[in-house]
Motif scaffolding. Sequence first.
Motif, PDB file in Angstrom:
ATOM      1  N   VAL A  28      67.683  50.486  36.367  1.00  0.00           N
ATOM      2  CA  VAL A  28      67.172  49.162  36.722  1.00  0.00           C
ATOM      3  C   VAL A  28      66.787  49.177  38.193  1.00  0.00           C
ATOM      4  O   VAL A  28      67.556  49.610  39.045  1.00  0.00           O
ATOM      5  N   GLN A  29      65.599  48.699  38.497  1.00  0.00           N
ATOM      6  CA  GLN A  29      65.175  48.517  39.879  1.00  0.00           C
ATOM      7  C   GLN A  29      65.137  47.032  40.170  1.00  0.00           C
ATOM      8  O   GLN A  29      64.661  46.236  39.363  1.00  0.00           O
ATOM      9  N   SER A  50      63.161  45.552  36.986  1.00  0.00           N
ATOM     10  CA  SER A  50      62.359  46.373  36.096  1.00  0.00           C
ATOM     11  C   SER A  50      63.289  47.282  35.317  1.00  0.00           C
ATOM     12  O   SER A  50      64.343  47.661  35.810  1.00  0.00           O
ATOM     13  N   GLY A  51      62.927  47.589  34.116  1.00  0.00           N
ATOM     14  CA  GLY A  51      63.804  48.357  33.253  1.00  0.00           C
ATOM     15  C   GLY A  51      64.041  47.577  31.983  1.00  0.00           C
ATOM     16  O   GLY A  51      64.202  46.367  32.005  1.00  0.00           O
ATOM     17  N   ARG A  52      64.081  48.260  30.897  1.00  0.00           N
ATOM     18  CA  ARG A  52      64.130  47.588  29.601  1.00  0.00           C
ATOM     19  C   ARG A  52      65.486  46.997  29.270  1.00  0.00           C
ATOM     20  O   ARG A  52      65.603  46.228  28.345  1.00  0.00           O
ATOM     21  N   LYS A  78      61.862  36.927  31.729  1.00  0.00           N
ATOM     22  CA  LYS A  78      61.135  37.320  32.935  1.00  0.00           C
ATOM     23  C   LYS A  78      61.864  38.409  33.713  1.00  0.00           C
ATOM     24  O   LYS A  78      61.396  38.823  34.776  1.00  0.00           O
ATOM     25  N   SER A  79      63.023  38.829  33.198  1.00  0.00           N
ATOM     26  CA  SER A  79      63.825  39.842  33.892  1.00  0.00           C
ATOM     27  C   SER A  79      64.075  39.449  35.341  1.00  0.00           C
ATOM     28  O   SER A  79      63.923  40.248  36.267  1.00  0.00           O
ATOM     29  N   THR A  80      64.461  38.213  35.538  1.00  0.00           N
ATOM     30  CA  THR A  80      64.644  37.677  36.883  1.00  0.00           C
ATOM     31  C   THR A  80      65.928  36.871  36.957  1.00  0.00           C
ATOM     32  O   THR A  80      66.273  36.147  36.029  1.00  0.00           O
ATOM     33  N   ALA A 134      63.722  40.198  40.952  1.00  0.00           N
ATOM     34  CA  ALA A 134      62.965  40.694  39.804  1.00  0.00           C
ATOM     35  C   ALA A 134      63.448  42.088  39.448  1.00  0.00           C
ATOM     36  O   ALA A 134      63.559  42.962  40.313  1.00  0.00           O
TER      37      ALA A 134
END
Length: 121
Positions: A2-3, A25-27, A76-78, A23
């Motif tokens: 995860v970033q 990133s990464g599934r 939104k992965s946030t 925010a």
Amino acid sequence: QVQLVESGGGLVQAGGSLRLSCAASGRTFSSYAMAWFRQAPGTERVFVARVSWSSGSTRYVDSVKGRFTISRDNAKSTVYLGMNSLKPEDTTVYYCAAGALVGGIYDYKYWGQGTQVTVSS
């Protein structure tokens, strides 16, 4: 993997508000608990707030209860940290973190680069 990238920091007067965003990133974002920490120069990083990945339950350090609100939007992965009634002592760098519960303890493996919050008196 995860970033994490924080944003939303800045300069605000005492009593004002800011909203930090992180925010990811990464599934597997929705599988991690998300937290905010803060760290002043020369001091240890301190826990501020956490939101779990499953129930959405939250936890706060006493000094921000009633003023800060952590929330997450898995679509939104946030993750957000709403900060109201800011005080000069809230001035520091805020970090976003992602972690998993391991043996009853949260292990924060992933960290953002930090965002500066400055509250003027």
